[in-house]
Scaffold this motif. Structure first.
Motif, PDB file in Angstrom:
ATOM      1  N   CYS A  92      37.037  35.233  43.354  1.00 14.69           N
ATOM      2  CA  CYS A  92      37.617  36.192  42.567  1.00 14.69           C
ATOM      3  C   CYS A  92      38.780  36.997  43.094  1.00 14.69           C
ATOM      4  O   CYS A  92      38.563  37.664  44.261  1.00 14.69           O
ATOM      5  N   SER A 138      36.842  28.947  43.459  1.00 14.14           N
ATOM      6  CA  SER A 138      35.892  29.586  44.042  1.00 14.14           C
ATOM      7  C   SER A 138      35.747  30.936  44.481  1.00 14.14           C
ATOM      8  O   SER A 138      34.500  31.351  44.748  1.00 14.14           O
ATOM      9  N   SER A 146      42.187  44.809  42.072  1.00 14.55           N
ATOM     10  CA  SER A 146      42.332  43.782  43.024  1.00 14.55           C
ATOM     11  C   SER A 146      40.857  43.599  43.737  1.00 14.55           C
ATOM     12  O   SER A 146      40.083  44.708  43.820  1.00 14.55           O
ATOM     13  N   SER A 147      40.487  42.503  44.019  1.00 12.84           N
ATOM     14  CA  SER A 147      39.166  42.092  44.680  1.00 12.84           C
ATOM     15  C   SER A 147      38.998  42.821  46.005  1.00 12.84           C
ATOM     16  O   SER A 147      37.928  43.200  46.475  1.00 12.84           O
ATOM     17  N   ARG A 176      40.026  36.259  29.793  1.00 13.63           N
ATOM     18  CA  ARG A 176      39.584  35.589  31.078  1.00 13.63           C
ATOM     19  C   ARG A 176      38.194  35.831  31.411  1.00 13.63           C
ATOM     20  O   ARG A 176      38.211  35.698  32.812  1.00 13.63           O
ATOM     21  N   LEU A 214      42.669  40.098  31.322  1.00 16.95           N
ATOM     22  CA  LEU A 214      41.207  40.170  31.743  1.00 16.95           C
ATOM     23  C   LEU A 214      40.052  39.704  31.010  1.00 16.95           C
ATOM     24  O   LEU A 214      39.357  39.129  31.149  1.00 16.95           O
ATOM     25  N   ALA A 230      37.701  38.203  34.979  1.00 15.54           N
ATOM     26  CA  ALA A 230      37.985  37.998  36.257  1.00 15.54           C
ATOM     27  C   ALA A 230      39.134  37.172  36.116  1.00 15.54           C
ATOM     28  O   ALA A 230      39.326  36.227  35.508  1.00 15.54           O
ATOM     29  N   ILE A 231      39.769  36.997  37.646  1.00 18.87           N
ATOM     30  CA  ILE A 231      41.145  35.832  37.800  1.00 18.87           C
ATOM     31  C   ILE A 231      40.532  35.283  39.007  1.00 18.87           C
ATOM     32  O   ILE A 231      40.415  35.945  39.991  1.00 18.87           O
ATOM     33  N   MET A 232      40.277  33.816  39.057  1.00 19.65           N
ATOM     34  CA  MET A 232      39.903  33.056  40.269  1.00 19.65           C
ATOM     35  C   MET A 232      41.146  32.607  40.833  1.00 19.65           C
ATOM     36  O   MET A 232      42.283  32.488  40.420  1.00 19.65           O
ATOM     37  N   ASP A 233      40.950  32.113  42.096  1.00 21.02           N
ATOM     38  CA  ASP A 233      42.056  31.671  43.032  1.00 21.02           C
ATOM     39  C   ASP A 233      42.362  30.183  42.489  1.00 21.02           C
ATOM     40  O   ASP A 233      41.580  29.788  41.733  1.00 21.02           O
ATOM     41  N   TYR A 271      39.491  41.581  39.044  1.00 22.56           N
ATOM     42  CA  TYR A 271      38.394  41.775  38.334  1.00 22.56           C
ATOM     43  C   TYR A 271      38.733  42.955  37.349  1.00 22.56           C
ATOM     44  O   TYR A 271      39.534  43.965  37.496  1.00 22.56           O
TER      45      TYR A 271
END
Length: 397
Positions: free
Chosen positions: A72, A70, A85-86, A60, A57, A63-66, A75
């Motif tokens: 997250c 658009s 997890s979000s 990156r 993380l 954060a890891i985006m889909d 994080y």
């Protein structure tokens, strides 16, 4: 009365799994005391504290985006050095250490770490210009390095092209022979004398024979505008121009061979007005290309091939309809779904997004040589939920 818990400036709903055993409505002082005692006994969700996950993380931007870039999905909690997890519930009962959302996202983190390790072992540099890694998956330092390397590679290619141009111009200047009117007549006479030899070596209908006949007919005309080109010759010229418009023009201006002008080719490419989505004119062309009137029944079986092609973002004015082309248009139903999705977002886009890729649908015959580009849809980023709603069987029948 209802109640809520606030932790780290985040509101925790009473409907979470950790609060399932507590009353949703306060009816007595005993309920308040029970809730306070239960919450006081809860512990903070540990998330995924593995060092490899934290390093992933950190590389990156936390954060890891889909897939769309658009939203997250995970994080980095820097205060506790863990990955959440979000949908992390933050609080869990004393009998467990992780919430269900963080547990379910852990296999995804392991897969991402394994991919990074495999790339490192195979020597796959994501900053290399030949890398197929999308820019949205790169960190900011990696993007800067890749931009610099691509700029350097482009400058190198430009210098190489300039060097080859200078070398070619020098060769033409030193060894080139200007074709005057006398020499032109000689070449035309040689062509006419060897026509029988060419016709014997090239069977009727072959490209070599069609090319020879077109060249012979074009050189015999005084006015090039009266030339009628064979359809196969036009298709070959369209292919050459598609590879390089400037190279095609240079070959035509050199006089080595007679080729139709780009204005003539434009009449063929713009015979049918280009439209977004489906068109009745295209349906008629598909019926003609499939030769439905005389083809066998098995040759009517086709498959659909969908491919996404990246294009340059821009707006174009259509003088025929007065419309501005360049915005996303993925069909009426899908456009409504996309607009509804944007309305649900907290930060709504001010304008309709410009298309940066084109979804092209091709009809390919299973038992015939049919290859026909059927429809195109401008979009921003093709995702799995988008499925075009149409029936090609009706068009073919």
């Amino acid at each position: 009365l209802t109640w809520h818990v606030f932790l780290k400036e985040r509101r925790l709903e009473s409907s979470l799994n950790v609060f399932r055993s507590l009353p949703q409505v306060l009816s007595s002082v005993r309920d308040v005391q029970r809730i306070v005692e239960y919450v006081d006994g809860c512990v903070l969700c540990s998330g995924n504290e593995d060092e490899r996950f934290v390093d992933l993380l950190s590389s990156r931007n936390g954060a890891i985006m889909d897939a769309t870039g658009s939203m997250c999905v995970a994080y980095l909690d820097k205060a506790h050095s863990t990955v959440r997890s979000s949908n992390c519930e933050l609080l869990v009962s004393p009998s467990v250490t992780q919430c269900q959302s963080c547990q379910l996202y852990r296999p995804t983190l392991r897969a991402l770490c394994s991919r990074v390790v495999r790339q490192a072992r195979s020597g796959n540099d994501r900053t290399d210009p030949s890398s197929h890694t999308p820019f949205r998956n790169l960190t900011t330092p990696e993007k800067e390095i890749r931009y610099q390397r691509e700029h350097t590679l482009r400058r190198s290619h430009e210098r190489c092209i300039d060097h080859l141009k200078e070398k070619l111009e020098k060769e033409v200047e030193d060894r080139g022979v200007a074709v005057d009117e006398c020499l032109h007549q000689d070449l035309t006479q040689i062509m006419q004398q060897n026509t029988d030899t060419v016709l014997k070596s090239c069977p009727p209908g072959s490209f070599g024979r069609i090319f020879w006949e077109c060249q012979k007919r074009a050189t015999s005309l005084k006015d090039a505008r009266s030339m009628r080109w064979d359809p196969l010759m036009v298709r070959w010229c369209l292919y050459l121009r598609h590879l390089s418009s400037s190279a095609y023009e240079m070959l035509r201006d050199s006089g080595v061979m007679k080729l139709p002008s780009q204005r003539t080719l434009r009449d063929y490419t713009h015979h049918t007005k280009a439209t977004i989505g489906f068109s009745l004119d295209v349906d008629k062309q598909l019926s003609v290309a499939a030769n439905l009137s005389s083809c066998e029944e098995r040759e009517k079986y086709v498959i659909l091939i969908a491919d996404e092609m990246h294009i340059k973002e821009n707006l174009v004015y259509d003088k025929h309809t007065g419309a501005i082309t360049g915005f996303t248009n993925i069909g009426e139903i899908n456009s409504y779904l996309s607009a509804y999705e944007n309305d649900l977002k907290e930060t709504k886009p001010l304008l309709e997004p410009l298309a940066k890729s084109m979804l092209v649908i091709m009809v390919r015959g299973l038992f015939s040589p049919l290859k026909f580009p059927y429809a195109q849809f401008p979009c921003t980023d093709l995702s799995g939920w988008f499925t075009p709603k149409f029936n090609v069987h009706d068009s073919l029948m």
